[in-house]
Design a protein around this motif. Structure first.
Motif, PDB file in Angstrom:
ATOM      1  N   VAL A  21      56.605  18.586   2.316  1.00  0.00           N
ATOM      2  CA  VAL A  21      56.416  18.034   3.645  1.00  0.00           C
ATOM      3  C   VAL A  21      55.581  16.765   3.585  1.00  0.00           C
ATOM      4  O   VAL A  21      54.506  16.763   3.044  1.00  0.00           O
ATOM      5  CB  VAL A  21      55.688  19.046   4.553  1.00  0.00           C
ATOM      6  N   LEU A  22      56.098  15.732   4.145  1.00  0.00           N
ATOM      7  CA  LEU A  22      55.381  14.472   4.131  1.00  0.00           C
ATOM      8  C   LEU A  22      54.678  14.207   5.441  1.00  0.00           C
ATOM      9  O   LEU A  22      55.032  14.732   6.465  1.00  0.00           O
ATOM     10  CB  LEU A  22      56.369  13.338   3.913  1.00  0.00           C
ATOM     11  N   ALA A  23      53.756  13.319   5.368  1.00  0.00           N
ATOM     12  CA  ALA A  23      53.086  12.832   6.563  1.00  0.00           C
ATOM     13  C   ALA A  23      52.650  11.408   6.309  1.00  0.00           C
ATOM     14  O   ALA A  23      52.794  10.942   5.218  1.00  0.00           O
ATOM     15  CB  ALA A  23      51.861  13.680   6.834  1.00  0.00           C
ATOM     16  N   GLU A 311      57.525  12.293   8.832  1.00  0.00           N
ATOM     17  CA  GLU A 311      57.078  12.078  10.209  1.00  0.00           C
ATOM     18  C   GLU A 311      57.496  10.725  10.776  1.00  0.00           C
ATOM     19  O   GLU A 311      56.708  10.064  11.453  1.00  0.00           O
ATOM     20  CB  GLU A 311      55.555  12.219  10.261  1.00  0.00           C
ATOM     21  N   HIS A 335      54.458  20.640  12.196  1.00  0.00           N
ATOM     22  CA  HIS A 335      53.816  19.758  11.216  1.00  0.00           C
ATOM     23  C   HIS A 335      54.184  18.288  11.462  1.00  0.00           C
ATOM     24  O   HIS A 335      53.312  17.420  11.589  1.00  0.00           O
ATOM     25  CB  HIS A 335      54.236  20.202   9.808  1.00  0.00           C
ATOM     26  N   GLU A 336      55.482  18.010  11.540  1.00  0.00           N
ATOM     27  CA  GLU A 336      55.910  16.605  11.674  1.00  0.00           C
ATOM     28  C   GLU A 336      55.537  16.018  13.036  1.00  0.00           C
ATOM     29  O   GLU A 336      55.209  14.839  13.139  1.00  0.00           O
ATOM     30  CB  GLU A 336      57.411  16.470  11.434  1.00  0.00           C
ATOM     31  N   HIS A 339      51.965  14.994  13.133  1.00  0.00           N
ATOM     32  CA  HIS A 339      51.781  13.685  12.494  1.00  0.00           C
ATOM     33  C   HIS A 339      51.933  12.519  13.465  1.00  0.00           C
ATOM     34  O   HIS A 339      51.483  11.413  13.177  1.00  0.00           O
ATOM     35  CB  HIS A 339      52.817  13.489  11.390  1.00  0.00           C
ATOM     36  N   GLU A 358      47.869  14.739   6.095  1.00  0.00           N
ATOM     37  CA  GLU A 358      48.419  16.049   5.715  1.00  0.00           C
ATOM     38  C   GLU A 358      47.504  17.211   6.068  1.00  0.00           C
ATOM     39  O   GLU A 358      47.977  18.297   6.418  1.00  0.00           O
ATOM     40  CB  GLU A 358      48.763  16.066   4.229  1.00  0.00           C
ATOM     41  N   ALA A 361      47.995  17.673   9.880  1.00  0.00           N
ATOM     42  CA  ALA A 361      49.309  18.229  10.254  1.00  0.00           C
ATOM     43  C   ALA A 361      49.407  19.685   9.814  1.00  0.00           C
ATOM     44  O   ALA A 361      49.988  20.529  10.504  1.00  0.00           O
ATOM     45  CB  ALA A 361      50.429  17.395   9.649  1.00  0.00           C
ATOM     46  N   TYR A 411      47.213  19.164   1.381  1.00  0.00           N
ATOM     47  CA  TYR A 411      47.694  19.899   2.553  1.00  0.00           C
ATOM     48  C   TYR A 411      46.763  21.066   2.894  1.00  0.00           C
ATOM     49  O   TYR A 411      46.131  21.094   3.943  1.00  0.00           O
ATOM     50  CB  TYR A 411      49.109  20.443   2.280  1.00  0.00           C
TER      51      TYR A 411
HETATM   52 ZN   LIG Z   1      53.014  16.018   6.418  1.00  0.00          ZN
END
Ligand SMILES: [Zn+2]
Length: 482
Positions: A21-23, A311, A335-336, A339, A358, A361, A411
């Motif tokens: 998962v990115l942010a 995000e 989560h997204e 962000h 992160e 989020a 995270y």
């Molecule tokens: Zn993220």
């Protein structure tokens, strides 16, 4: 709203998928605008080829500040060819004889500065532009770059293939931290946010999606041109185009345009999960304050290479992997969307401080499950705290190292840092801090020391030791106490 997972299962899923998962984002307050170039007054010199980010020193460029990107693009899926013109409106922050844009993998055909032909040379990932005459500090100027070619995907450690990816029926531009320069010339660092208009032509019958509100859609000669407008400042990596066969649902929420798109290869249960978007936004507003953008939504793509979500501003992109085979992907939607406040509106000033994206989020997920009565944030903290030999105790989330940018520590230990703060200062002060951070740093960039100062100001407590232990220590910190 199927919520079949037991609380423990939820947490397992979060930990297992955290790396997917990115942010992201940065803060450009006026004092932090791109300024890595310091020519003596009156002397016209070259703009710096990077902004000096600790992990990505060549990301972005010095000597100017972009206000707006106007991208006029055309993508032909059968030949995987992207062509177009980028019109960039910027202000010089130094006396410039020349300046750089970040740009890689595509061929530059023509460059003008203020409608006058300029010399342009491609050197690695840099496009060096020399205008006919120098640009004085404070002057606004317009760079027009005409370009084209077959975009090249590249590998990002911890993520896999990113860039402007050719899919089975179209394309998706996705990645972090450096992705924008693979599809348009750009000052590719979150510190230089700008507004965007993205006009993208694709063969009739395909959707062509981007950030913000849809302003126009018209067809001619077998092509449909979609025009999108992102009116709030956006970090370059959050910009996207997604082209292909999608079920596109347009509606509004709180008077703002909402666009949710799901790849037509996916089942209707994915649409049903994505329909939680407004409910999640309302929940997050109750914790973080007003939603920061003028549009909202999300896009679910179906491509085996992309196993993460990102995000993207006002319209996150989700891998179908989070929803398939009956998976409940609510946590990744939370989560997204979290962000949008922390990562997008309040963006990082340095990539090493990605925990500001992160950790926040991830903590939003904890708050969601606490609110739903599934598991308190304290229980989630306790579960993560228990394994004394966890690898995240050795990786400091406040400065994880470039190769560990998306490490679980960023995270989970990032979220634990916020929970440790909550336990130490109490709920009233803690939620005041979260809201104040979103409000005071909205649409800019921010740093960890600024967050610590804010937390100390609102709580009236001395918090250096707590943040030292949780963000920078290389062993498990002591349990937090009120
Ligand atoms: Zn993220």
């Amino acid at each position: 709203m199927g919520r079949s997972k037991s609380p423990v299962r939820v947490i397992t899923a979060v930990v297992a998928m955290a790396a997917l998962v990115l942010a992201g984002c940065t803060k450009p307050g006026p004092s932090l605008r791109p300024t890595a170039t310091t020519n003596p007054p009156g002397v016209f010199g070259p703009g710096a080829d990077g902004l000096g980010d600790t992990y990505y020193p060549k990301a972005g460029n010095g000597g100017y500040d972009v206000a707006n990107y106007d991208l006029d693009l055309k993508y032909d899926p059968p030949t995987d060819t992207l062509t177009g013109t980028a019109t960039i409106t910027a202000t010089a922050t130094a006396d410039l004889s020349r300046f750089n844009l970040d740009f890689t993998g595509l061929k530059t055909e023509k460059v003008t500065v203020n409608d006058v032909d300029a010399a342009a040379e491609q050197s690695g990932a840099e496009l060096v532009v020399t205008p006919a005459t120098g640009i004085a500090t404070g002057a606004q100027f317009v760079v027009k770059v005409t370009y084209g070619g077959v975009p090249k995907a590249f590998d990002e450690p911890g993520l896999g293939e990113i860039g402007f990816l050719h899919t089975d029926d179209g394309a998706v531009a996705i990645g972090e931290p450096e992705v924008a320069s693979s599809w348009f010339p750009v000052n590719d660092h979150p510190r230089d946010k700008a507004t965007y208009t993205v006009k993208i032509a694709a063969p009739e019958g395909l959707a062509a999606l981007s950030n913000g509100a849809m302003k126009d859609k018209r067809s001619a000669g077998g092509w449909t041109t979609w025009t999108w407008s992102e009116t709030k400042p956006m970090a370059p990596y959050l910009a996207t185009v997604v082209i292909g066969k999608y079920r596109v649902k347009e509606s509004t929420h709180d008077g703002k345009p909402m666009v949710i798109a799901v790849d037509t290869s996916l089942s209707a249960q994915v649409d049903a999960q994505m329909a939680q978007t407004p409910e999640v936004i309302d929940f997050l507003e109750s914790k973080f304050g007003p939603y920061p953008f003028d549009a909202l939504g999300g896009i679910v793509i179906d491509d085996r290479r992309v196993r993460f979500a990102l995000e993207n501003q006002s319209r996150p992109i989700y891998s179908s992997a989070f929803f398939e085979a009956g998976e409940d992907g609510t946590w990744v939607i939370v989560h997204e969307l979290a962000h949008q406040w922390y990562g997008d509106s309040v963006a990082v000033n340095e990539w090493k401080e990605i925990w500001l994206n992160e950790g926040f989020a991830s903590y939003a997920e904890w708050l969601w499950f606490e609110d739903k009565g599934e598991q308190t944030a304290q229980q989630t903290f306790d579960n993560s705290y228990a394994p004394a030999d966890a690898e995240m105790w050795r990786v400091p989330p406040g400065d994880p190292g470039k190769s560990d940018l998306f490490h679980e520590s960023v995270y989970t230990r990032g979220a634990m840092t916020l929970h440790a703060l909550r336990v130490t200062v109490g709920d009233d002060a803690f939620f005041k801090i979260l809201k104040a951070w979103a409000a005071e740093k909205a649409h800019s960039n921010a740093t960890t020391p600024e967050f610590i100062a804010l937390a100390e100001r609102i709580s009236g407590k001395q918090l250096d030791q707590l943040f030292d232990d949780w963000l920078y220590g290389e062993k498990r910190p002591p349990r937090p106490r009120r």
